[in-house]
Design an enzyme around this catalytic site. Structure first.
Site, PDB file in Angstrom:
ATOM      1  NE  ARG A  95      -4.075   1.635   2.282  1.00  0.00           N
ATOM      2  CZ  ARG A  95      -5.211   1.405   2.929  1.00  0.00           C
ATOM      3  NH1 ARG A  95      -5.352   0.300   3.610  1.00  0.00           N
ATOM      4  NH2 ARG A  95      -6.193   2.265   2.883  1.00  0.00           N
ATOM      5  NE  ARG A 101      -8.701  -3.779   3.262  1.00  0.00           N
ATOM      6  CZ  ARG A 101      -7.671  -4.267   3.919  1.00  0.00           C
ATOM      7  NH1 ARG A 101      -6.703  -3.492   4.323  1.00  0.00           N
ATOM      8  NH2 ARG A 101      -7.588  -5.563   4.176  1.00  0.00           N
ATOM      9  CG  ASP A 162      -2.434 -10.937  12.974  1.00  0.00           C
ATOM     10  OD1 ASP A 162      -1.936  -9.805  12.983  1.00  0.00           O
ATOM     11  OD2 ASP A 162      -2.787 -11.507  11.930  1.00  0.00           O
ATOM     12  CG  HIS A 190      -3.073 -10.125   8.415  1.00  0.00           C
ATOM     13  ND1 HIS A 190      -2.519 -10.143   9.672  1.00  0.00           N
ATOM     14  CD2 HIS A 190      -2.199  -9.448   7.632  1.00  0.00           C
ATOM     15  CE1 HIS A 190      -1.342  -9.498   9.638  1.00  0.00           C
ATOM     16  NE2 HIS A 190      -1.133  -9.068   8.409  1.00  0.00           N
TER      17      HIS A 190
END
Length: 337
Positions: A95, A101, A162, A190
């Site tokens: 990104r 997004r 995570d 995620h």
């Protein structure tokens, strides 16, 4: 003389990048597939990165790792995806500043559609595919959809980082090692909507397994700061290091792949993003969603029958909703890609 087993062929994409730089040594030194498993390592990256990749190749040669039978560096899919046993898809379009997004999804749908098709065409049908590149869940779903001849159960995406972050936060709070904490769960995407759940987690205190809620006696931290810390940890690392998590991501990939290969310890489950079809937790089918799983004979099973309270339900539904929206956006692009 012990006869060494046949080499397995392992692909890492985005191999000139920083996660791969932390990952390749661990794969090559036997700490993922075992100390007696020879490996042919395939490194794929885009053409402009081939100079950097040559440097990585030289370093792998200079490590003089006995298990590495061959290292192939390439920018060609037909070379990279041929006869694979394992594909670790790390490379993706990152990104950039000011990027929606949606733009990120569009760029990545194209990449993972191509890679799924290449897996379908060239890899073994038994290949295990792990998607790391973000948005990992939706990229993984795209790849699975684009490889119809490979069982969709063979595809998983990384939420182990995570999971490890959640374990570490609990361990730090209680002054134990993260090895003493087990059965935390990452539900969902995620992304920052993921839900780190410790309602079923246990911590070893004075040799006894105690529930985390009981051990900590701090419900407001567990329902507040703990969750946001895990959700936002990636961003916190970027802010501090000016680069994204590489060492911890590589370690999580190793954990994830090792568990697929050798199975999970008795009485323990881990988190990974897998196809949601037929789950008993009310998550819509046909999503790549992170669940608690146990693994045996290279096959995962969702841990069934965990009671879900209202607090958890709301969080699990929220992250599912985000995944449904991502999937819809991605599949619009997929049909036109």
């Amino acid at each position: 003389m012990v006869k060494q087993s046949e080499p397995i062929k392992v692909l890492v994409t985005g191999a000139a990048g920083q996660i791969a730089y932390s990952l390749l040594y661990s794969i090559g030194n036997g700490s993922v597939f075992g100390k007696d498993q020879p490996i042919i390592l395939v490194l794929l990256d885009i053409t402009p990165m081939m100079g950097v990749l040559d440097g990585v190749l030289m370093e792998l040669q200079d490590c003089a790792l006995p298990l590495l039978k061959d290292v192939i560096a390439t920018d060609k899919e037909e070379v990279a995806f041929k006869d694979l046993d394992v594909a670790i898809l790390v490379g993706s379009m990152p990104r950039r500043d000011g990027m929606e997004r949606k733009d990120l999804l569009k760029a990545n749908v194209k990449i993972f559609k191509c890679q799924g098709a290449a897996l379908d065409k060239y890899a073994k049908k038994s290949v295990k595919v792990v998607v790391v590149g973000n948005p990992a869940n939706t990229n993984c779903l795209t790849a699975a959809k684009s490889a119809p001849s490979i069982p969709k159960e063979n595809f998983s995406c990384l939420t182990r980082l995570d999971h490890n972050r959640a374990k570490a936060q609990i361990a730090l709070k209680l002054g134990v090692t993260s090895n003493d904490v087990k059965n935390v769960i990452i539900w969902g995407n995620h992304s920052s909507t993921q839900y780190p759940d410790v309602n079923h987690a246990k911590v070893k205190l004075q040799g006894k397994d105690v529930g985390v809620y009981e051990a900590l006696k701090d419900d407001s931290w567990l329902k507040g700061e703990f969750i946001t810390t895990v959700q936002q940890r990636g961003a916190a690392v970027i802010k501090a290091r000016k680069l994204s998590s590489a060492m911890s991501a590589a370690k999580a990939i190793c954990d994830h792949v090792r568990d697929i290969w050798f199975g999970t310890p008795e009485g323990e489950f881990v988190s990974m993003g897998i196809i949601s079809d037929g789950n008993s937790y009310g998550v819509p089918d046909d999503l790549l969603y992170s669940f608690p799983v146990t693994i045996k004979n290279k096959t995962w099973k969702i841990v069934e029958g965990l009671p879900i309270n209202d607090f958890s339900r709301e969080k699990m539904d929220l992250t599912a909703k985000e995944l449904v929206e991502e999937k819809e956006t991605a599949f619009e692009f997929l049909s036109s890609a």
